[in-house]
Design a protein around this motif. Structure first.
Motif, PDB file in Angstrom:
ATOM      1  N   ASP A  12       8.096   8.583 -11.016  1.00 44.13           N
ATOM      2  CA  ASP A  12       8.010   9.914 -10.403  1.00 44.13           C
ATOM      3  C   ASP A  12       7.700   9.786  -8.909  1.00 44.13           C
ATOM      4  N   SER A  13       8.702  10.027  -8.080  1.00 42.81           N
ATOM      5  CA  SER A  13       8.537   9.848  -6.630  1.00 42.81           C
ATOM      6  C   SER A  13       7.644  10.907  -6.003  1.00 42.81           C
ATOM      7  N   THR A  14       7.334  11.970  -6.739  1.00 41.72           N
ATOM      8  CA  THR A  14       6.439  13.010  -6.212  1.00 41.72           C
ATOM      9  C   THR A  14       4.988  12.725  -6.558  1.00 41.72           C
TER      10      THR A  14
ATOM     11  N   TYR B  50       0.820  -1.225   0.000  1.00 43.07           N
ATOM     12  CA  TYR B  50       0.000   0.000   0.000  1.00 43.07           C
ATOM     13  C   TYR B  50       0.848   1.267   0.000  1.00 43.07           C
ATOM     14  N   LYS B  51       1.759   1.380   0.942  1.00 39.50           N
ATOM     15  CA  LYS B  51       2.594   2.581   1.058  1.00 39.50           C
ATOM     16  C   LYS B  51       3.593   2.657  -0.085  1.00 39.50           C
ATOM     17  N   ALA B  52       4.188   1.538  -0.441  1.00 41.52           N
ATOM     18  CA  ALA B  52       5.185   1.524  -1.513  1.00 41.52           C
ATOM     19  C   ALA B  52       4.562   1.939  -2.848  1.00 41.52           C
ATOM     20  N   PHE B  53       3.327   1.560  -3.077  1.00 44.36           N
ATOM     21  CA  PHE B  53       2.653   1.926  -4.325  1.00 44.36           C
ATOM     22  C   PHE B  53       2.541   3.438  -4.456  1.00 44.36           C
ATOM     23  N   ARG B  54       2.465   4.107  -3.348  1.00 42.73           N
ATOM     24  CA  ARG B  54       2.312   5.566  -3.348  1.00 42.73           C
ATOM     25  C   ARG B  54       3.642   6.309  -3.235  1.00 42.73           C
ATOM     26  N   GLN B  55       4.668   5.640  -2.749  1.00 42.07           N
ATOM     27  CA  GLN B  55       5.905   6.359  -2.457  1.00 42.07           C
ATOM     28  C   GLN B  55       7.167   5.779  -3.093  1.00 42.07           C
TER      29      GLN B  55
END
Length: 241
Positions: A193-195, A100-105
């Protein structure tokens, strides 16, 4: 997807890396990013694999353990008992799930020439290797960083996102298909894109897609990969070609 990758030292793999801003050896003195890639015709789960990710706005090539969830040993890390070399697409938006978090960050790309699938078990198992007919394959993945609380040692892990089975791959593996990113638009740039944390922009990617032609070759077993029978060509989806 069944846990093996083909990352041979192929010009197409190098070209994909260079298209993403990664200069491989022989080193280019003009480049700030000069790293070697892990080449291996048969990369197994829990082995190290090369991934491309973005850190502080810079693309980089890193080595990661192909198993997203790690657990500490006395001095380092090892693969967790929880199977996590793949991350299912339908778990990406479940709070508290491994991806979950890795998918976003912390999304990443695993550049490969091909991958392998297995149908059946035991004596009935049928092994098929897939490779890009032209170019290389950009597998969409996730990565996580770990730091040992006692030794301070760091580790990097990764997984490949798997989708529902693609109709053209179902005869070779009925459970899932890997996320293969398009290379002719801005998909890969957005993915790295990490942002970019609004993951709704990736909704269309969660539908099984075959963005380029694949060559399917049945083999005797993954460790020896001796060809059995003739190769087959699986053509890219028409709406993506």
């Amino acid at each position: 997807m069944c846990g093996r990758l083909n990352v041979i030292d192929d010009p197409a793999v190098r070209e994909l890396c260079e298209a993403l801003g990664i200069k491989l050896y022989p080193q280019d003195p003009s480049s700030d990013i000069q790293q070697e890639m892990l080449f291996n015709r048969f990369t197994r789960v829990a082995n190290q694999v090369s991934i491309i990710r973005e850190v502080s706005g810079q693309r980089r090539l890193d080595k990661a353990i192909w198993w997203l969830l790690l657990e500490p040993t006395e001095t380092s890390f090892k693969a967790s008992k929880w199977t996590s070399f793949n991350t299912r697409y339908d778990k990406l938006n479940v709070p508290g799930s491994a991806g979950y978090k890795a998918f976003r960050q912390s999304r990443c790309i695993i550049p490969v020439k091909g991958f392998g699938e297995t149908q059946g078990k035991g004596a009935q198992a049928r092994y098929t290797d897939f490779s890009a007919e032209f170019g290389a394959i950009a597998l969409g993945g996730l990565c996580r960083e770990w730091r040992h609380k006692d030794t301070g040692e760091s580790a990097l892990s990764c997984s490949i996102i798997t989708l529902a089975p693609h109709a053209k791959l179902r005869d070779y593996h009925q459970k899932s298909s890997p996320l293969m990113l398009r290379q002719d638009d801005d998909t890969m740039d957005m993915w790295l894109d990490s942002t970019l944390s609004d993951v709704t922009v990736f909704n269309d990617l969660m539908t099984p897609q075959l963005p380029h032609n694949l060559i399917a070759q049945q083999i005797d077993k993954p460790a020896s990969f001796q060809a059995i029978g003739a190769k087959e060509t699986l053509f890219a989806d028409e709406h993506l070609a």
